[in-house]
Design a protein around this motif. Structure first.
Motif, PDB file in Angstrom:
ATOM      1  N   ARG A 298     120.685 -57.344  38.915  1.00  0.00           N
ATOM      2  CA  ARG A 298     121.715 -57.674  39.914  1.00  0.00           C
ATOM      3  C   ARG A 298     121.520 -56.862  41.191  1.00  0.00           C
ATOM      4  O   ARG A 298     121.744 -57.354  42.300  1.00  0.00           O
TER       5      ARG A 298
ATOM      6  N   ILE B 196     122.058 -54.072  29.132  1.00  0.00           N
ATOM      7  CA  ILE B 196     123.028 -53.886  30.214  1.00  0.00           C
ATOM      8  C   ILE B 196     122.367 -53.228  31.416  1.00  0.00           C
ATOM      9  O   ILE B 196     122.577 -53.648  32.573  1.00  0.00           O
TER      10      ILE B 196
ATOM     11  N   ARG C 268     126.272 -52.015  40.210  1.00  0.00           N
ATOM     12  CA  ARG C 268     127.469 -52.101  39.371  1.00  0.00           C
ATOM     13  C   ARG C 268     127.577 -50.808  38.557  1.00  0.00           C
ATOM     14  O   ARG C 268     127.017 -50.686  37.477  1.00  0.00           O
ATOM     15  N   TRP C 269     128.308 -49.864  39.092  1.00  0.00           N
ATOM     16  CA  TRP C 269     128.402 -48.532  38.514  1.00  0.00           C
ATOM     17  C   TRP C 269     129.029 -48.524  37.118  1.00  0.00           C
ATOM     18  O   TRP C 269     128.577 -47.815  36.226  1.00  0.00           O
ATOM     19  N   VAL C 270     130.076 -49.308  36.980  1.00  0.00           N
ATOM     20  CA  VAL C 270     130.780 -49.299  35.683  1.00  0.00           C
ATOM     21  C   VAL C 270     129.852 -49.759  34.570  1.00  0.00           C
ATOM     22  O   VAL C 270     129.749 -49.129  33.504  1.00  0.00           O
ATOM     23  N   LEU C 271     129.155 -50.887  34.805  1.00  0.00           N
ATOM     24  CA  LEU C 271     128.235 -51.387  33.788  1.00  0.00           C
ATOM     25  C   LEU C 271     127.087 -50.414  33.544  1.00  0.00           C
ATOM     26  O   LEU C 271     126.655 -50.212  32.413  1.00  0.00           O
ATOM     27  N   MET C 272     126.573 -49.812  34.611  1.00  0.00           N
ATOM     28  CA  MET C 272     125.462 -48.882  34.461  1.00  0.00           C
ATOM     29  C   MET C 272     125.876 -47.667  33.625  1.00  0.00           C
ATOM     30  O   MET C 272     125.150 -47.255  32.712  1.00  0.00           O
TER      31      MET C 272
ATOM     32  N   VAL D  85     121.968 -54.710  35.140  1.00  0.00           N
ATOM     33  CA  VAL D  85     122.394 -53.999  36.356  1.00  0.00           C
ATOM     34  C   VAL D  85     121.242 -53.904  37.346  1.00  0.00           C
ATOM     35  O   VAL D  85     121.421 -54.128  38.565  1.00  0.00           O
TER      36      VAL D  85
ATOM     37  N   PHE E  52     128.359 -47.500  31.585  1.00  0.00           N
ATOM     38  CA  PHE E  52     128.619 -47.960  30.217  1.00  0.00           C
ATOM     39  C   PHE E  52     127.316 -48.097  29.438  1.00  0.00           C
ATOM     40  O   PHE E  52     127.216 -47.703  28.278  1.00  0.00           O
ATOM     41  N   GLY E  53     126.280 -48.675  30.067  1.00  0.00           N
ATOM     42  CA  GLY E  53     124.988 -48.847  29.411  1.00  0.00           C
ATOM     43  C   GLY E  53     124.353 -47.514  29.056  1.00  0.00           C
ATOM     44  O   GLY E  53     123.813 -47.328  27.955  1.00  0.00           O
TER      45      GLY E  53
END
Length: 240
Positions: free
Chosen positions: A18, A11, A26-30, A15, A32-33
């Motif tokens: 991308r 993830i 992408r803060w949410v994915l980062m 990020v 989360f990862g």
């Protein structure tokens, strides 16, 4: 758990890729990862120390055993040293040779038991389902944390080294020869005495056979008693 950690790194790589392509983070994915990696790292530490994801199981077994060797009226289990320095006990089960390597595990010998048995107690943590095993890929999914062995032995059983067993066996090496010699001497003497007292005894084969049988039983009992006393003295001296 390593699978989840790999997913977390994937993830973060996604990020980063991308961001490189779009300059948009992408803060949410980062987050989360990062959380996935952190939580999984904590889970790995807990699995290694506190057996996270595994179930505690206690396994108790009791099996009947046979002696490694029998000498006269005595039965023996032999003990030797394994390559790792641990004690190993040699015995028989179902007429086949077995051994128990203690690996430093506490081992007790209980005397005067009604029958010979080996009891083992093992406490382990195991991954008991497919999903638990999948979660613990890359980590131990079966950990033995405690183990105990107990040999329960009847009065005539003893635990000795191979060298001691040879010494005990040597005490019986000439038993049969001694019995034969004593029987021959005793039969000759008593036959002569019987014939001298009664001439008809020389022709009474049934009486002669009965006398011989009586002498064989008597001499065998006496010689075996002497051998058993000698073996007992050895075992007492060894305190086994």
């Amino acid at each position: 758990m390593y699978i989840l950690m790999a997913l977390g790194f994937f993830i973060l790589l996604f990020v980063a890729y991308r961001y490189y392509r779009t300059h948009s983070l992408r803060w949410v994915l980062m987050i989360f990862g990062v959380l996935l990696i952190a939580v999984d790292w904590y889970g790995i530490k807990q699995a290694q120390v506190h057996h996270f994801g595994m179930v505690k199981q206690e396994i108790n077994k009791s099996v009947a055993i046979q002696p490694k060797a029998t000498v006269s009226n005595f039965n023996f289990i032999t003990i030797s040293e394994a390559k790792n320095g641990s004690a190993q006990y040699h015995y028989m089960m179902h007429n086949k040779a077995y051994k128990t390597v203690t690996n430093g595990v506490p081992t007790r010998v209980v005397r005067n038991a009604p029958k010979a048995t080996l009891k083992s107690k093992q406490v382990a943590y195991n991954a008991t389902s497919f999903w638990r095993k999948l979660l613990l890929i890359g980590l131990p999914d079966n950990t033995l944390v405690d183990s105990k062995y107990t040999f329960s032995l009847p009065k005539t059983w003893h635990v000795v080294t191979s060298k001691q067993l040879k010494e005990v066996t040597a005490l019986t090496s000439d038993t049969q020869a001694k019995i034969n010699s004593e029987v021959t001497k005793e039969v000759k003497a008593q036959m002569a005495a019987k014939i001298k007292a009664n001439k008809k005894f020389a022709k009474d084969t049934d009486a002669q056979k009965a006398l011989q049988k009586q002498i064989i039983t008597k001499v065998t009992t006496e010689v075996n008693k002497e051998v058993n006393q000698a073996i007992t003295a050895k075992l007492d001296a060894w305190n086994v």
